[in-house]
Design an enzyme around this catalytic site. Structure first.
Site, PDB file in Angstrom:
ATOM      1  CG  HIS A  64      -1.814  -1.045   1.467  1.00  0.00           C
ATOM      2  ND1 HIS A  64      -1.431  -2.234   2.034  1.00  0.00           N
ATOM      3  CD2 HIS A  64      -3.141  -1.147   1.222  1.00  0.00           C
ATOM      4  CE1 HIS A  64      -2.477  -3.033   2.132  1.00  0.00           C
ATOM      5  NE2 HIS A  64      -3.534  -2.402   1.641  1.00  0.00           N
ATOM      6  CG  ASP A  89       1.637  -0.909   3.421  1.00  0.00           C
ATOM      7  OD1 ASP A  89       0.978  -0.568   4.408  1.00  0.00           O
ATOM      8  OD2 ASP A  89       1.237  -1.728   2.569  1.00  0.00           O
ATOM      9  CD  GLU A 143      -7.849  -8.358  -0.707  1.00  0.00           C
ATOM     10  OE1 GLU A 143      -7.812  -8.670   0.491  1.00  0.00           O
ATOM     11  OE2 GLU A 143      -6.861  -7.895  -1.325  1.00  0.00           O
ATOM     12  CD  GLU A 163      -7.259 -11.747   3.112  1.00  0.00           C
ATOM     13  OE1 GLU A 163      -7.465 -11.919   4.325  1.00  0.00           O
ATOM     14  OE2 GLU A 163      -6.921 -10.648   2.621  1.00  0.00           O
ATOM     15  CG  HIS A 191     -11.095 -11.148   2.757  1.00  0.00           C
ATOM     16  ND1 HIS A 191     -10.712 -10.105   1.928  1.00  0.00           N
ATOM     17  CD2 HIS A 191     -10.498 -10.909   3.949  1.00  0.00           C
ATOM     18  CE1 HIS A 191      -9.916  -9.281   2.605  1.00  0.00           C
ATOM     19  NE2 HIS A 191      -9.773  -9.758   3.826  1.00  0.00           N
ATOM     20  CG  ASP A 232      -4.193 -10.871  -0.788  1.00  0.00           C
ATOM     21  OD1 ASP A 232      -3.341 -10.789  -1.688  1.00  0.00           O
ATOM     22  OD2 ASP A 232      -4.623  -9.878  -0.178  1.00  0.00           O
ATOM     23  CG  ASP A 256      -9.098 -10.703   7.639  1.00  0.00           C
ATOM     24  OD1 ASP A 256      -8.867 -11.877   7.343  1.00  0.00           O
ATOM     25  OD2 ASP A 256      -8.996  -9.768   6.831  1.00  0.00           O
ATOM     26  CG  ASP A 311      -5.063 -11.168   7.683  1.00  0.00           C
ATOM     27  OD1 ASP A 311      -5.718 -11.705   6.778  1.00  0.00           O
ATOM     28  OD2 ASP A 311      -5.137  -9.959   7.941  1.00  0.00           O
ATOM     29  CG  ASP A 346      -3.277  -9.873   3.142  1.00  0.00           C
ATOM     30  OD1 ASP A 346      -2.726  -9.426   4.168  1.00  0.00           O
ATOM     31  OD2 ASP A 346      -4.340  -9.420   2.693  1.00  0.00           O
TER      32      ASP A 346
END
Length: 439
Positions: free
Chosen positions: A101, A104, A232, A268, A271, A296, A307, A309, A339
């Site tokens: 991003h 980031d 996404e 993802e 998700h 992802d 989430d 992750d 991700d």
């Protein structure tokens, strides 16, 4: 430049019998499978945000991870240091791609002028590092959800000035992605949704984000970006109702605004879990609708409603995922971006390597198993037999529009059709899949 990960030089493939925690057991980048190398099939990427930006904080506690570059009082200098460490990690891990991003990689600053200056400064550095290492950008994106200005959405915000700010970030992030040779540009509507309809004009907000996406497509063609635009999907979190709930919802949105030929999806795993779907389902749906773009790679926890992750660790799940991707012909511009984040108790810097090495091996082994299923037609023969009737004259006439409800009703009565049920053989097929996975 001082090495941050000085205990290791480069992660290499040592095979299944290796006990070296800093070695791949299954991922041999140059191994050829179905005419392509593993590296070409998987197109692995490391994400900037979880890997180099997250400090281990959560809703109940402060950051637990020691990240020296985050302690630098000069935020831009800290971003430069972060870029050094990121590319050291990428190079030692041996992956070909990374993703980011805008905020980031560079501090946002206190004004739009500072944002643009900081961002361009770090993009200059990333461009040099890509040349030095050969590592490329899989995709870039803009973070239009963290800053408080986006608390009511970005493109869906009731204030058009916030919409304009989001457009500014996407404009700069798209241009940077183009400059860095990025192969995709991702749009994740982090706060493109709502908490309550009591203060929301749902129709207006859909029109706003539809126009925003049209502007993104227009800019892509204006600058000559050859990569793929990706949305996404996510059903909720941080908002209660997200407009990009799942793949099917995104496709309906794209059709509404005439964008189904312009934008694909970045799917993802976590998700999909939040949407009540399997990862395999979302990929199969995207492939069926011809909007499959990129992945992802991570996993969620079925017992938790948020989430998490986590890094992927299930060969069973990812073999079926890989099977769908291979059936569809594999990636074009997309790939597997991790991700995923280490747990906040994983405070050793080398835990980053353990996490990525394990996840890469999971995908590599899944690829090998899925390729075997595809080559041996483990499932396809039975699926073909199951739908064979649609290759008959009756089936083809129905699909070609040569019949109507009336003519079919007459046919059933004339021939006294009495079709008999046929076993779906689910248990048998599950056994076949397990035989391949555990062979």
């Amino acid at each position: 430049m001082t090495s941050y990960f000085d205990k290791i030089e480069k992660i290499s493939f040592e095979g299944e019998k290796s006990t070296n925690p800093f070695a791949f057991k299954h991922y041999d980048a140059n191994q050829v499978i179905l005419g392509k190398t593993m590296a070409e099939h998987l197109r692995l990427a490391v994400c900037y945000w979880h890997t180099f930006c997250w400090n281990g904080n959560d809703m109940f506690g402060l950051g637990s991870l020691e990240r020296s570059w985050q302690k630098n009082p000069n935020l831009l200098a800290g971003a430069e240091q972060k870029a050094d460490i990121a590319f050291e990690f990428l190079n030692k891990l041996g992956v070909p791609y990374y993703c980011f991003h805008d905020v980031d990689i560079a501090p946002e600053g206190n004004s739009v002028r500072e944002y643009v200056q900081n961002f361009h400064h770090i993009v200059d550095i990333l461009e040099r590092k890509q040349v030095e290492t050969g590592i490329q950008l899989l995709w870039g994106t803009a973070n239009c959800f963290t800053n408080p200005r986006y608390m009511s959405g970005a493109a869906t915000n009731p204030n058009p000035e916030v919409f304009a700010w989001a457009a500014t970030q996407v404009f700069n992030a798209m241009n940077a992605t183009q400059r860095l040779g990025g192969e995709n540009y991702v749009l994740w509507g982090g706060r493109e949704g709502y908490e309550t309809l009591l203060n929301t004009d749902l129709k207006r907000e859909r029109e706003q984000i539809g126009r925003f996406m049209q502007m993104v497509v227009e800019h892509k063609h204006k600058i000559g970006f050859k990569g793929t635009l990706l949305i996404e999907p996510k059903p909720q979190e941080p908002t209660k109702h997200q407009y990009d709930y799942d793949v099917a919802t995104v496709y309906g949105f794209l059709k509404q605004f005439g964008l189904e030929k312009e934008i694909k999806v970045n799917i993802e795993a976590n998700h999909a879990t939040l949407a009540g779907h399997t990862f395999q389902h979302e990929i199969a749906t995207a492939c069926a609708l011809d909007i499959f773009g990129s992945i992802d790679a991570n996993r969620g926890d079925p017992q938790l409603g948020w989430d998490t992750d986590q890094f992927p660790n299930s060969v069973e799940e990812n073999t079926l995922v890989m099977y769908e991707i291979l059936k569809h012909g594999g990636f074009t511009t997309g790939g597997f971006n991790f991700d995923a984040k280490i747990r906040r108790q994983s405070i050793d810097p080398y835990d980053l390597f353990y996490a990525h090495i394990g996840a890469i091996d999971v995908l590599a082994l899944s690829l090998k198993r899925a390729a075997k299923m595809l080559q041996e037609e483990t499932l396809q023969k039975i699926v073909n037999e199951r739908y064979a009737g649609w290759n008959s004259e009756l089936g083809q006439h129905i699909l070609q529009g040569k019949t109507s409800l009336e003519t079919l009703a007459q046919l059933v009565q004339q021939k006294d059709l009495a079709p008999k049920p046929v076993s779906g053989q689910q248990e048998y097929l599950e056994n076949l899949v397990n035989q391949v996975i555990y062979s």
